[in-house]
Motif scaffolding. Structure first.
Motif, mmCIF file in Angstrom:
data_model
loop_
_atom_site.group_PDB
_atom_site.id
_atom_site.type_symbol
_atom_site.label_atom_id
_atom_site.label_comp_id
_atom_site.label_asym_id
_atom_site.label_seq_id
_atom_site.Cartn_x
_atom_site.Cartn_y
_atom_site.Cartn_z
ATOM 1 N N UNK A 295 0.805 -1.214 0.000
ATOM 2 C CA UNK A 295 0.000 0.000 0.000
ATOM 3 C C UNK A 295 0.837 1.262 0.000
ATOM 4 N N UNK A 296 1.970 1.236 0.705
ATOM 5 C CA UNK A 296 2.856 2.406 0.716
ATOM 6 C C UNK A 296 3.439 2.659 -0.676
ATOM 7 N N UNK A 297 3.968 1.606 -1.303
ATOM 8 C CA UNK A 297 4.540 1.778 -2.635
ATOM 9 C C UNK A 297 3.465 2.133 -3.663
ATOM 10 N N UNK A 298 2.263 1.586 -3.506
ATOM 11 C CA UNK A 298 1.177 1.957 -4.402
ATOM 12 C C UNK A 298 0.810 3.426 -4.293
ATOM 13 N N UNK A 299 0.827 3.964 -3.070
ATOM 14 C CA UNK A 299 0.539 5.387 -2.903
ATOM 15 C C UNK A 299 1.618 6.258 -3.551
ATOM 16 N N UNK A 300 2.881 5.838 -3.430
ATOM 17 C CA UNK A 300 3.969 6.603 -4.043
ATOM 18 C C UNK A 300 3.838 6.589 -5.566
ATOM 19 N N UNK B 24 -2.280 1.024 -9.582
ATOM 20 C CA UNK B 24 -3.561 0.359 -9.396
ATOM 21 C C UNK B 24 -3.415 -1.132 -9.148
ATOM 22 N N UNK B 25 -2.517 -1.776 -9.871
ATOM 23 C CA UNK B 25 -2.279 -3.207 -9.659
ATOM 24 C C UNK B 25 -1.694 -3.477 -8.273
ATOM 25 N N UNK B 26 -0.809 -2.589 -7.819
ATOM 26 C CA UNK B 26 -0.228 -2.755 -6.485
ATOM 27 C C UNK B 26 -1.299 -2.595 -5.415
ATOM 28 N N UNK B 27 -2.213 -1.647 -5.600
ATOM 29 C CA UNK B 27 -3.309 -1.474 -4.650
ATOM 30 C C UNK B 27 -4.201 -2.719 -4.606
ATOM 31 N N UNK B 28 -4.470 -3.284 -5.751
ATOM 32 C CA UNK B 28 -5.304 -4.495 -5.791
ATOM 33 C C UNK B 28 -4.619 -5.641 -5.069
ATOM 34 N N UNK B 29 -3.317 -5.809 -5.299
ATOM 35 C CA UNK B 29 -2.575 -6.870 -4.629
ATOM 36 C C UNK B 29 -2.521 -6.646 -3.119
#
Length: 208
Positions: free
Chosen positions: A70-75, A101-106
């Motif tokens: 979630x942290x990397x997805x926000x960045x 978006x894919x990182x948030x889903x994961x």
């Protein structure tokens, strides 16, 4: 506090129809606590990580992975937004935003799996008649985890679809022919109108 929370209420007595709770036992992924009726809590951390049950270790790993993702997805999401000045061209920003978006889903899937695994273990122990140890119920942290995971997954899907629509939309090109001056336009109009003035060749007997 991080982790899940399950609680059980014990030592319950009634006086004139009023329920008095003398102690509340609750636990999460990191420690177990006891809260008395005065609001004082006594917590005890798990003594050893290797001595824990397998489902607790799995839930810990999934939750830590969800937080990191979630942290990397926000960045990546901030870099991929069109309102920021970093990230390069629009195409590069679209790719970065889709990756976010894919990182948030994961991340949401990791959190959802961890909450479901922990809740499944608690409910199976609660409804098992042969289980003689202390039984717990589902706490508020599990429902918050499910809600947060659902929002994370939905947000990642919307993020990917919005970026895909923007990248697939065709851009219109406009040809610039340069500015036309007022004098040149007046000259063209003057040349296009036929000259109706009398001829300048006069005879000798012509009078004005």
């Amino acid at each position: 506090e991080s982790g899940f929370e399950v609680e059980i209420i014990s030592f319950v007595s009634t006086i004139d129809g009023t329920v008095i709770t003398t102690a509340t036992f609750w636990a999460n992924l990191w420690k177990t606590c006891v809260t008395d009726s005065t609001g004082v809590s006594n917590c005890k951390d798990f003594p050893s990580m290797l001595a824990l049950d397998g489902y607790i270790q799995a839930c810990r790993g999934l939750m830590i992975s969800a937080v990191c993702l979630g942290f990397f997805g926000a960045v990546f999401g901030l870099v991929g937004m069109k309102c920021t000045k970093v990230g390069g061209s629009d195409q590069t920003k679209a790719k970065i935003a889709c990756l976010a978006g894919l990182i948030f889903i994961l991340s949401g899937l990791c959190s959802m799996t961890s909450c479901s695994l922990y809740a499944n273990r608690i409910t199976s122990e609660f409804f098992d008649p042969s289980f003689v140890a202390q039984k717990y119920e589902l706490g508020a942290a599990l429902f918050i985890g499910w809600a947060g995971a659902s929002l994370c997954i939905i947000g990642g899907i919307i993020f990917c679809f919005s970026i895909a629509e923007n990248s697939n939309s065709a851009r219109r090109g406009y040809a610039y022919n340069g500015a036309t001056s007022v004098m040149s336009s007046r000259t063209k109009v003057h040349n296009s109108v036929p000259d109706k003035s009398p001829p300048k060749h006069f005879d000798k007997n012509a009078y004005v």
